[in-house]
Design a protein around this motif. Structure first.
Motif, PDB file in Angstrom:
ATOM      1  N   PHE A  30       0.976  -1.162   0.051  1.00  0.00           N
ATOM      2  CA  PHE A  30      -0.022   0.162  -0.072  1.00  0.00           C
ATOM      3  C   PHE A  30       1.002   1.276  -0.066  1.00  0.00           C
ATOM      4  O   PHE A  30       1.734   1.672   1.000  1.00  0.00           O
ATOM      5  CB  PHE A  30      -0.861  -0.081   1.210  1.00  0.00           C
ATOM      6  N   LEU A  31       0.996   1.820  -1.263  1.00  0.00           N
ATOM      7  CA  LEU A  31       2.066   3.012  -1.189  1.00  0.00           C
ATOM      8  C   LEU A  31       1.114   4.401  -1.510  1.00  0.00           C
ATOM      9  O   LEU A  31       0.374   4.569  -2.359  1.00  0.00           O
ATOM     10  CB  LEU A  31       2.879   2.848  -2.388  1.00  0.00           C
ATOM     11  N   SER A  32       1.313   4.998  -0.241  1.00  0.00           N
ATOM     12  CA  SER A  32       0.611   6.401  -0.134  1.00  0.00           C
ATOM     13  C   SER A  32      -1.016   6.191  -0.580  1.00  0.00           C
ATOM     14  O   SER A  32      -1.354   7.147  -1.390  1.00  0.00           O
ATOM     15  CB  SER A  32       1.364   7.675  -1.175  1.00  0.00           C
ATOM     16  N   CYS A  33      -1.596   5.473   0.104  1.00  0.00           N
ATOM     17  CA  CYS A  33      -2.947   4.978   0.001  1.00  0.00           C
ATOM     18  C   CYS A  33      -3.719   5.723   1.216  1.00  0.00           C
ATOM     19  O   CYS A  33      -3.284   6.113   2.100  1.00  0.00           O
ATOM     20  CB  CYS A  33      -3.196   3.618  -0.042  1.00  0.00           C
ATOM     21  N   ASN A  34      -4.998   6.004   0.898  1.00  0.00           N
ATOM     22  CA  ASN A  34      -6.157   6.330   1.891  1.00  0.00           C
ATOM     23  C   ASN A  34      -6.856   5.230   2.368  1.00  0.00           C
ATOM     24  O   ASN A  34      -7.642   4.864   1.573  1.00  0.00           O
ATOM     25  CB  ASN A  34      -6.983   7.723   1.398  1.00  0.00           C
ATOM     26  N   LEU A  35      -6.502   4.743   3.564  1.00  0.00           N
ATOM     27  CA  LEU A  35      -7.082   3.663   4.168  1.00  0.00           C
ATOM     28  C   LEU A  35      -8.014   4.068   5.120  1.00  0.00           C
ATOM     29  O   LEU A  35      -8.317   2.917   5.961  1.00  0.00           O
ATOM     30  CB  LEU A  35      -6.016   2.842   4.901  1.00  0.00           C
ATOM     31  N   SER A  39       0.747   5.078   3.975  1.00  0.00           N
ATOM     32  CA  SER A  39      -0.393   5.310   3.916  1.00  0.00           C
ATOM     33  C   SER A  39      -1.058   6.286   5.163  1.00  0.00           C
ATOM     34  O   SER A  39      -0.485   6.240   6.088  1.00  0.00           O
ATOM     35  CB  SER A  39      -1.115   4.277   3.553  1.00  0.00           C
ATOM     36  N   HIS A  40      -2.276   6.653   4.868  1.00  0.00           N
ATOM     37  CA  HIS A  40      -2.853   7.413   6.015  1.00  0.00           C
ATOM     38  C   HIS A  40      -4.509   7.024   6.308  1.00  0.00           C
ATOM     39  O   HIS A  40      -5.011   6.470   5.298  1.00  0.00           O
ATOM     40  CB  HIS A  40      -2.708   8.792   5.945  1.00  0.00           C
ATOM     41  N   PHE A  41      -4.822   7.160   7.572  1.00  0.00           N
ATOM     42  CA  PHE A  41      -6.172   6.497   7.898  1.00  0.00           C
ATOM     43  C   PHE A  41      -6.415   7.533   9.283  1.00  0.00           C
ATOM     44  O   PHE A  41      -5.279   7.585  10.136  1.00  0.00           O
ATOM     45  CB  PHE A  41      -6.214   5.117   8.323  1.00  0.00           C
ATOM     46  N   ASP A  42      -7.560   7.548   9.667  1.00  0.00           N
ATOM     47  CA  ASP A  42      -7.798   8.281  10.952  1.00  0.00           C
ATOM     48  C   ASP A  42      -8.270   7.053  11.651  1.00  0.00           C
ATOM     49  O   ASP A  42      -8.176   7.195  13.068  1.00  0.00           O
ATOM     50  CB  ASP A  42      -8.859   9.217  10.874  1.00  0.00           C
ATOM     51  N   SER A  43      -8.929   6.129  10.995  1.00  0.00           N
ATOM     52  CA  SER A  43      -9.229   4.896  11.799  1.00  0.00           C
ATOM     53  C   SER A  43      -9.449   3.690  10.759  1.00  0.00           C
ATOM     54  O   SER A  43      -9.304   3.952   9.601  1.00  0.00           O
ATOM     55  CB  SER A  43     -10.921   5.192  12.267  1.00  0.00           C
ATOM     56  N   LEU A  44      -9.089   2.692  11.447  1.00  0.00           N
ATOM     57  CA  LEU A  44      -9.087   1.252  10.670  1.00  0.00           C
ATOM     58  C   LEU A  44      -9.738   0.157  11.437  1.00  0.00           C
ATOM     59  O   LEU A  44      -9.445   0.181  12.672  1.00  0.00           O
ATOM     60  CB  LEU A  44      -7.277   0.988  10.455  1.00  0.00           C
TER      61      LEU A  44
END
Length: 210
Positions: A153-158, A176-181
């Motif tokens: 996962f390269l520079s993805c919004n997760l 990658s970035h996420f506030d919650s997972l």
């Protein structure tokens, strides 16, 4: 990670996607398909080989059990398409939209999703092998009970993606970035994360960091 790229020959015959109805088998090989609207159709067990598909619309189309080998999709819209039970190998999706698409119970190998929108896509019970998500939007994506082998996962919004039941050992989420997972602690073992992501996970565990 190096993956096998689609093997596309130089001389491709021009087709419209609707031409597939005139084929003896539901199959295209060595074709260039462009500017076709094929939305709200039902076509099971389609086979596409050594083919480039550009600027086409497949929204809401039922492509169950589609077989894709050596295929490139560019600037295509497959939103809400049903691609469940698909076999996908050496395929590239470049600047494509797969919003809410169904790819459950599929095999996806040597595939790259680049600069594409996969928000709310359903991948449940699928097997991934040598797959790269490159600058992809995966907000709210469902990867329930998937097998991930050599997946990047390269520079993805997760953000709000679900990895419920999916082990993330060896998977690198750090760029990658996420506030919650949505993921269980046991499936996080061996996952590679950034410092800020580690703090996020710690807060989800109820830890107080000073």
């Amino acid at each position: 990670m190096k993956i096998d790229v689609p093997k596309i020959p130089e001389n491709l015959s021009d087709k419209r996607f609707t031409d597939i109805f005139y084929e003896e088998d539901l199959e295209f090989e060595m074709c260039m398909i462009s500017d076709s609207d094929f939305n709200n159709e039902v076509l099971h067990r389609v086979r596409l080989y050594k083919t480039v598909i550009k600027n086409c619309n497949f929204t809401n189309t039922d492509f169950k059990r589609i077989d894709l080998t050596d295929v490139v999709f560019k600037n295509c819209d497959l939103s809400n398409a049903d691609l469940s039970n698909a076999s996908i190998n050496r395929v590239e999706f470049i600047n494509c939209k797969l919003l809410g698409s169904n790819l459950t119970e599929s095999y996806i190998g040597n595939t790259r999703f680049k600069d594409s929108i996969l928000d709310m896509v359903m991948f449940g019970n699928s097997k991934f092998e040598k797959v790269i998500f490159d600058n992809a939007e995966l907000e709210g994506a469902d990867l329930y009970d998937c097998k991930l082998k050599k997946v990047e996962f390269l520079s993805c919004n997760l953000n709000d993606a679900s990895f419920d039941g999916t082990p993330l050992k060896g998977i690198d989420l750090s760029s990658s970035h996420f506030d919650s997972l949505i993921v269980s602690i046991e499936n996080l073992k061996g996952c590679i994360v950034s410092t800020s992501q580690a703090i996020q996970f710690a807060s989800l565990l109820g830890l107080k960091i000073r």
